[in-house]
Design a protein around this motif. Sequence first.
Motif, PDB file in Angstrom:
ATOM      1  N   ALA A 172       0.833  -1.207   0.000  1.00  0.00           N
ATOM      2  CA  ALA A 172       0.000   0.000   0.000  1.00  0.00           C
ATOM      3  C   ALA A 172       0.867   1.255   0.000  1.00  0.00           C
ATOM      4  N   LYS A 173       1.968   1.223   0.748  1.00  0.00           N
ATOM      5  CA  LYS A 173       2.914   2.342   0.729  1.00  0.00           C
ATOM      6  C   LYS A 173       3.409   2.584  -0.697  1.00  0.00           C
ATOM      7  N   GLN A 174       3.778   1.477  -1.373  1.00  0.00           N
ATOM      8  CA  GLN A 174       4.329   1.591  -2.720  1.00  0.00           C
ATOM      9  C   GLN A 174       3.297   2.125  -3.697  1.00  0.00           C
ATOM     10  N   LEU A 175       2.047   1.720  -3.530  1.00  0.00           N
ATOM     11  CA  LEU A 175       0.973   2.209  -4.396  1.00  0.00           C
ATOM     12  C   LEU A 175       0.898   3.737  -4.346  1.00  0.00           C
ATOM     13  N   ILE A 176       0.956   4.296  -3.133  1.00  0.00           N
ATOM     14  CA  ILE A 176       0.873   5.749  -2.980  1.00  0.00           C
ATOM     15  C   ILE A 176       2.140   6.433  -3.492  1.00  0.00           C
ATOM     16  N   LEU A 177       3.292   5.838  -3.227  1.00  0.00           N
ATOM     17  CA  LEU A 177       4.547   6.399  -3.728  1.00  0.00           C
ATOM     18  C   LEU A 177       4.565   6.446  -5.249  1.00  0.00           C
ATOM     19  N   ASP A 178       4.113   5.383  -5.885  1.00  0.00           N
ATOM     20  CA  ASP A 178       4.086   5.322  -7.351  1.00  0.00           C
ATOM     21  C   ASP A 178       3.113   6.352  -7.918  1.00  0.00           C
ATOM     22  N   TYR A 179       1.954   6.480  -7.279  1.00  0.00           N
ATOM     23  CA  TYR A 179       0.961   7.445  -7.753  1.00  0.00           C
ATOM     24  C   TYR A 179       1.499   8.873  -7.641  1.00  0.00           C
ATOM     25  N   LYS A 180       2.146   9.159  -6.510  1.00  0.00           N
ATOM     26  CA  LYS A 180       2.684  10.507  -6.306  1.00  0.00           C
ATOM     27  C   LYS A 180       3.808  10.799  -7.291  1.00  0.00           C
ATOM     28  N   ALA A 181       4.621   9.787  -7.602  1.00  0.00           N
ATOM     29  CA  ALA A 181       5.711   9.964  -8.560  1.00  0.00           C
ATOM     30  C   ALA A 181       5.170  10.287  -9.943  1.00  0.00           C
ATOM     31  N   GLU A 182       4.029   9.667 -10.293  1.00  0.00           N
ATOM     32  CA  GLU A 182       3.443   9.869 -11.617  1.00  0.00           C
ATOM     33  C   GLU A 182       2.635  11.159 -11.709  1.00  0.00           C
ATOM     34  N   HIS A 183       1.883  11.485 -10.647  1.00  0.00           N
ATOM     35  CA  HIS A 183       0.943  12.606 -10.706  1.00  0.00           C
ATOM     36  C   HIS A 183       1.377  13.822  -9.888  1.00  0.00           C
ATOM     37  N   GLY A 184       2.388  13.639  -9.049  1.00  0.00           N
ATOM     38  CA  GLY A 184       2.902  14.771  -8.276  1.00  0.00           C
ATOM     39  C   GLY A 184       2.073  15.139  -7.066  1.00  0.00           C
ATOM     40  N   VAL A 185       1.018  14.386  -6.793  1.00  0.00           N
ATOM     41  CA  VAL A 185       0.124  14.720  -5.687  1.00  0.00           C
ATOM     42  C   VAL A 185      -0.627  13.465  -5.259  1.00  0.00           C
ATOM     43  N   VAL A 186      -1.045  13.442  -3.974  1.00  0.00           N
ATOM     44  CA  VAL A 186      -1.936  12.381  -3.491  1.00  0.00           C
ATOM     45  C   VAL A 186      -3.331  12.987  -3.406  1.00  0.00           C
ATOM     46  N   ASP A 187      -4.162  12.696  -4.415  1.00  0.00           N
ATOM     47  CA  ASP A 187      -5.491  13.303  -4.500  1.00  0.00           C
ATOM     48  C   ASP A 187      -6.576  12.275  -4.170  1.00  0.00           C
ATOM     49  N   GLU A 188      -7.815  12.639  -4.420  1.00  0.00           N
ATOM     50  CA  GLU A 188      -8.935  11.749  -4.090  1.00  0.00           C
ATOM     51  C   GLU A 188      -8.880  10.443  -4.872  1.00  0.00           C
ATOM     52  N   THR A 189      -8.390  10.502  -6.117  1.00  0.00           N
ATOM     53  CA  THR A 189      -8.252   9.280  -6.914  1.00  0.00           C
ATOM     54  C   THR A 189      -7.265   8.320  -6.253  1.00  0.00           C
ATOM     55  N   ALA A 190      -6.159   8.875  -5.774  1.00  0.00           N
ATOM     56  CA  ALA A 190      -5.164   8.051  -5.082  1.00  0.00           C
ATOM     57  C   ALA A 190      -5.772   7.409  -3.838  1.00  0.00           C
ATOM     58  N   LYS A 191      -6.542   8.195  -3.092  1.00  0.00           N
ATOM     59  CA  LYS A 191      -7.163   7.678  -1.874  1.00  0.00           C
ATOM     60  C   LYS A 191      -8.182   6.581  -2.187  1.00  0.00           C
ATOM     61  N   THR A 192      -8.914   6.759  -3.293  1.00  0.00           N
ATOM     62  CA  THR A 192      -9.874   5.735  -3.720  1.00  0.00           C
ATOM     63  C   THR A 192      -9.142   4.459  -4.116  1.00  0.00           C
ATOM     64  N   ASN A 193      -8.049   4.614  -4.862  1.00  0.00           N
ATOM     65  CA  ASN A 193      -7.250   3.456  -5.267  1.00  0.00           C
ATOM     66  C   ASN A 193      -6.720   2.708  -4.045  1.00  0.00           C
ATOM     67  N   LEU A 194      -6.322   3.466  -3.033  1.00  0.00           N
ATOM     68  CA  LEU A 194      -5.801   2.861  -1.813  1.00  0.00           C
ATOM     69  C   LEU A 194      -6.890   2.072  -1.080  1.00  0.00           C
ATOM     70  N   GLN A 195      -8.082   2.650  -0.986  1.00  0.00           N
ATOM     71  CA  GLN A 195      -9.187   1.948  -0.324  1.00  0.00           C
ATOM     72  C   GLN A 195      -9.558   0.673  -1.071  1.00  0.00           C
ATOM     73  N   LEU A 196      -9.505   0.710  -2.402  1.00  0.00           N
ATOM     74  CA  LEU A 196      -9.781  -0.489  -3.200  1.00  0.00           C
ATOM     75  C   LEU A 196      -8.715  -1.548  -2.951  1.00  0.00           C
ATOM     76  N   TRP A 197      -7.472  -1.103  -2.810  1.00  0.00           N
ATOM     77  CA  TRP A 197      -6.397  -2.058  -2.514  1.00  0.00           C
ATOM     78  C   TRP A 197      -6.673  -2.763  -1.189  1.00  0.00           C
ATOM     79  N   TYR A 198      -7.034  -1.988  -0.180  1.00  0.00           N
ATOM     80  CA  TYR A 198      -7.350  -2.585   1.121  1.00  0.00           C
ATOM     81  C   TYR A 198      -8.497  -3.595   0.996  1.00  0.00           C
ATOM     82  N   LEU A 199      -9.493  -3.240   0.215  1.00  0.00           N
ATOM     83  CA  LEU A 199     -10.664  -4.112   0.050  1.00  0.00           C
ATOM     84  C   LEU A 199     -10.267  -5.460  -0.549  1.00  0.00           C
TER      85      LEU A 199
END
Length: 206
Positions: free
Chosen positions: A154-181
């Motif tokens: 999950a850490k890596q998912l957010i790191l990769d998203y931030k590297a690509e998009h430059g920000v942790v936005d609502e899409t990133a948070k949704t992706n993270l919640q789906l990962w947990y699910l």
Amino acid sequence: MESIIQSSVANSITYENYRNTIDTLLKEGKSTGHEQSEALTHYSELNVTRMNRLDKTMTVAAEFAEQLKELKGDYFWLVISEGWCGDAAQLVPIFHKMAELSPNIEMKIALRDDNDALMNLFLTNGARSIPKLIILDKNTLEVLGDFGPRPQEAKQLILDYKAEHGVVDETAKTNLQLWYLHDKGLSTQKEIMAVMAAAELKHDVV
């Protein structure tokens, strides 16, 4: 550190009281923590739904359940959390389920904003990220290990998203919640049991 740990343990609450505190504050339109906003209250409401679901459906893998029941040392799991934190909503119920399986584990929760000194001992890259699970020797309160604020994938998912998009936005948070699910708590359980295995080795040495 010793006095900080002692005072934080004394200031901690059970999982049941944690859940009740969140519910009581929401009835007043508030969230836990020193900062208040509509956004934090909204996240807290979402998190209650998440925690309710996990309390009902999440199970500890049989392999880990057996290991928890066979622990030799006596442990105190001190969790730093807040009701508005999305990661905490996904992880703290797992901590609770795991602790319940072992007669050798007592778990309590310290609210982050009420325990600044404790939080400052367990920063993540300088940030006050939660949740943090601190594994203590129950008798001495020695720190034996810690876990959090997220499992590695999950850490890596957010790191990769931030590297690509430059920000942790609502899409990133949704992706993270789906990962947990989809993960169903297995990564968290596996990583915590690795910390516990190391703690048990320390117990054997002593």
